[in-house]
Design a protein around this motif. Sequence first.
Motif, mmCIF file in Angstrom:
data_model
loop_
_atom_site.group_PDB
_atom_site.id
_atom_site.type_symbol
_atom_site.label_atom_id
_atom_site.label_comp_id
_atom_site.label_asym_id
_atom_site.label_seq_id
_atom_site.Cartn_x
_atom_site.Cartn_y
_atom_site.Cartn_z
ATOM 1 N N PRO A 153 0.925 -1.388 0.053
ATOM 2 C CA PRO A 153 -0.095 0.013 -0.019
ATOM 3 C C PRO A 153 0.753 1.391 -0.074
ATOM 4 N N LEU A 154 2.171 1.418 0.617
ATOM 5 C CA LEU A 154 3.191 2.372 0.745
ATOM 6 C C LEU A 154 3.713 2.631 -0.732
ATOM 7 N N VAL A 155 3.445 1.604 -1.201
ATOM 8 C CA VAL A 155 4.172 2.230 -2.731
ATOM 9 C C VAL A 155 3.571 2.219 -3.496
ATOM 10 N N GLN A 156 2.191 1.676 -3.521
ATOM 11 C CA GLN A 156 1.106 2.083 -4.292
ATOM 12 C C GLN A 156 0.509 3.315 -4.283
ATOM 13 N N ALA A 157 0.502 4.103 -2.454
ATOM 14 C CA ALA A 157 0.267 6.007 -2.534
ATOM 15 C C ALA A 157 1.627 6.599 -2.709
ATOM 16 N N ALA A 158 2.795 6.171 -3.159
ATOM 17 C CA ALA A 158 3.684 7.043 -3.355
ATOM 18 C C ALA A 158 3.783 7.370 -4.898
ATOM 19 N N GLY A 159 2.586 6.453 -5.912
ATOM 20 C CA GLY A 159 2.676 7.005 -6.953
ATOM 21 C C GLY A 159 3.322 5.825 -7.899
ATOM 22 N N PHE A 160 3.823 4.159 -7.409
ATOM 23 C CA PHE A 160 4.642 3.425 -8.472
ATOM 24 C C PHE A 160 3.783 2.658 -9.777
ATOM 25 N N GLN A 161 3.566 2.593 -10.569
ATOM 26 C CA GLN A 161 2.602 1.505 -10.850
ATOM 27 C C GLN A 161 3.494 0.060 -10.877
ATOM 28 N N VAL A 162 2.559 -0.345 -9.816
ATOM 29 C CA VAL A 162 2.653 -1.726 -9.296
ATOM 30 C C VAL A 162 2.601 -3.229 -10.457
ATOM 31 N N ILE A 163 3.931 -3.914 -11.271
ATOM 32 C CA ILE A 163 3.743 -4.559 -12.009
ATOM 33 C C ILE A 163 3.956 -6.325 -11.751
ATOM 34 N N GLU A 164 4.128 -6.580 -10.737
ATOM 35 C CA GLU A 164 4.410 -8.044 -10.774
ATOM 36 C C GLU A 164 4.110 -7.705 -9.181
ATOM 37 N N THR A 165 3.468 -8.772 -8.569
ATOM 38 C CA THR A 165 3.378 -8.980 -6.714
ATOM 39 C C THR A 165 2.928 -10.869 -6.940
ATOM 40 N N GLU A 166 3.972 -11.036 -5.190
ATOM 41 C CA GLU A 166 3.778 -12.684 -5.055
ATOM 42 C C GLU A 166 3.757 -12.564 -3.539
ATOM 43 N N ARG A 167 2.728 -13.419 -3.061
ATOM 44 C CA ARG A 167 2.834 -13.347 -1.657
ATOM 45 C C ARG A 167 2.388 -15.470 -1.697
ATOM 46 N N ARG A 168 3.707 -15.703 0.031
ATOM 47 C CA ARG A 168 3.856 -16.818 0.057
ATOM 48 C C ARG A 168 4.128 -17.275 1.002
ATOM 49 N N LYS A 169 4.390 -18.899 1.766
ATOM 50 C CA LYS A 169 3.414 -18.565 3.391
ATOM 51 C C LYS A 169 3.005 -18.451 3.724
ATOM 52 N N ALA A 170 1.896 -18.818 4.001
ATOM 53 C CA ALA A 170 0.817 -17.978 4.272
ATOM 54 C C ALA A 170 0.687 -16.751 3.986
ATOM 55 N N GLY A 171 1.200 -15.510 3.080
ATOM 56 C CA GLY A 171 0.736 -14.484 2.996
ATOM 57 C C GLY A 171 1.878 -13.708 4.102
ATOM 58 N N THR A 172 3.817 -14.294 4.381
ATOM 59 C CA THR A 172 4.056 -13.959 5.591
ATOM 60 C C THR A 172 4.524 -13.244 4.453
ATOM 61 N N VAL A 173 5.858 -13.456 3.554
ATOM 62 C CA VAL A 173 6.029 -12.945 2.175
ATOM 63 C C VAL A 173 5.591 -12.238 1.650
ATOM 64 N N GLU A 174 6.177 -11.591 0.426
ATOM 65 C CA GLU A 174 5.740 -11.120 -0.621
ATOM 66 C C GLU A 174 7.014 -10.472 -1.074
ATOM 67 N N ARG A 175 6.413 -10.143 -2.494
ATOM 68 C CA ARG A 175 7.786 -9.573 -3.213
ATOM 69 C C ARG A 175 7.070 -8.759 -4.076
ATOM 70 N N ILE A 176 8.161 -7.396 -4.690
ATOM 71 C CA ILE A 176 6.830 -6.581 -4.790
ATOM 72 C C ILE A 176 8.095 -6.039 -6.062
ATOM 73 N N HIS A 177 7.620 -5.716 -7.667
ATOM 74 C CA HIS A 177 8.482 -5.292 -8.697
ATOM 75 C C HIS A 177 7.420 -4.541 -9.114
ATOM 76 N N ALA A 178 7.719 -2.502 -8.913
ATOM 77 C CA ALA A 178 7.178 -1.948 -9.317
ATOM 78 C C ALA A 178 8.191 -0.718 -10.540
ATOM 79 N N VAL A 179 7.512 -0.175 -10.939
ATOM 80 C CA VAL A 179 7.773 0.681 -11.748
ATOM 81 C C VAL A 179 7.100 2.795 -11.533
ATOM 82 N N LYS A 180 8.690 2.980 -11.336
ATOM 83 C CA LYS A 180 8.538 4.838 -11.819
ATOM 84 C C LYS A 180 7.241 5.421 -12.898
ATOM 85 N N PRO A 181 6.468 5.854 -12.764
ATOM 86 C CA PRO A 181 5.462 6.027 -13.515
ATOM 87 C C PRO A 181 6.858 6.927 -14.832
ATOM 88 N N ALA A 182 6.797 6.931 -16.380
ATOM 89 C CA ALA A 182 7.915 8.059 -16.919
ATOM 90 C C ALA A 182 7.247 9.242 -16.558
#
Length: 215
Positions: A186-215
């Motif tokens: 939510p902090l990444v989204q609020a900062a204005g990044f465009q989220v490209i990929e997200t993954e949650r694992r291990k009962a949702g306790t681990v998250e990977r985020i790939h986001a891009v700064k808008p051009a």
Amino acid sequence: MTSTDKPRVGETPAARQKRVWDKSAPSYDKQIAFFEKTWFGGGREWLGQRAHSRILEVAIGTGRNLPHYPAGAAVTGIELSPAMLAIARQRAAGLGRDVDLQEGDAEHLPGGDASFDTVVCALSLCTIPNPVTAIAEMKRVLVPGGRLLLLDHIGSTWPPVYAAQWLLERITIRAAGEHFTRRQLPLVQAAGFQVIETERRKAGTVERIHAVKPA
């Protein structure tokens, strides 16, 4: 992930973090290797596969991501703890990598605006005192279209696990500034990044985020 220690009267959050990480540096690699095998498996490889060109790693720690970055990338790493940085320098030398390693604060990043193509932060936004400020700084130093790559433990999607994490935080936040129910997306989204990929694992306790700064 870090060990806990008793807080000191009048100590700032950054000073506490520096002291705790300096103390845990000698045992960190052994400790985190277990969690990487059982909890964060493949996370560092995932980050390395997406990082490119001029890379800034925020809170680089002992440099455990270094083996996974592209051979031709120019890597800069900042870390609050001098003891962790010393180990990162040894790791870089062992890999034959020329890495610019600096003591620094995630909330006041080095470099001018739009000076990096990729910013990476692994297992650290859970302890950075002000993650909103840190993410704003990551956005500032990224070029338009630049990639933000995050890996961290977060609050579980399973209520019994989340409750246990919340109880654990009552100790770890005070002693080491470590949060287990904090979530970065939510902090990444609020900062204005465009989220490209997200993954949650291990009962949702681990998250990977790939986001891009808008051009």
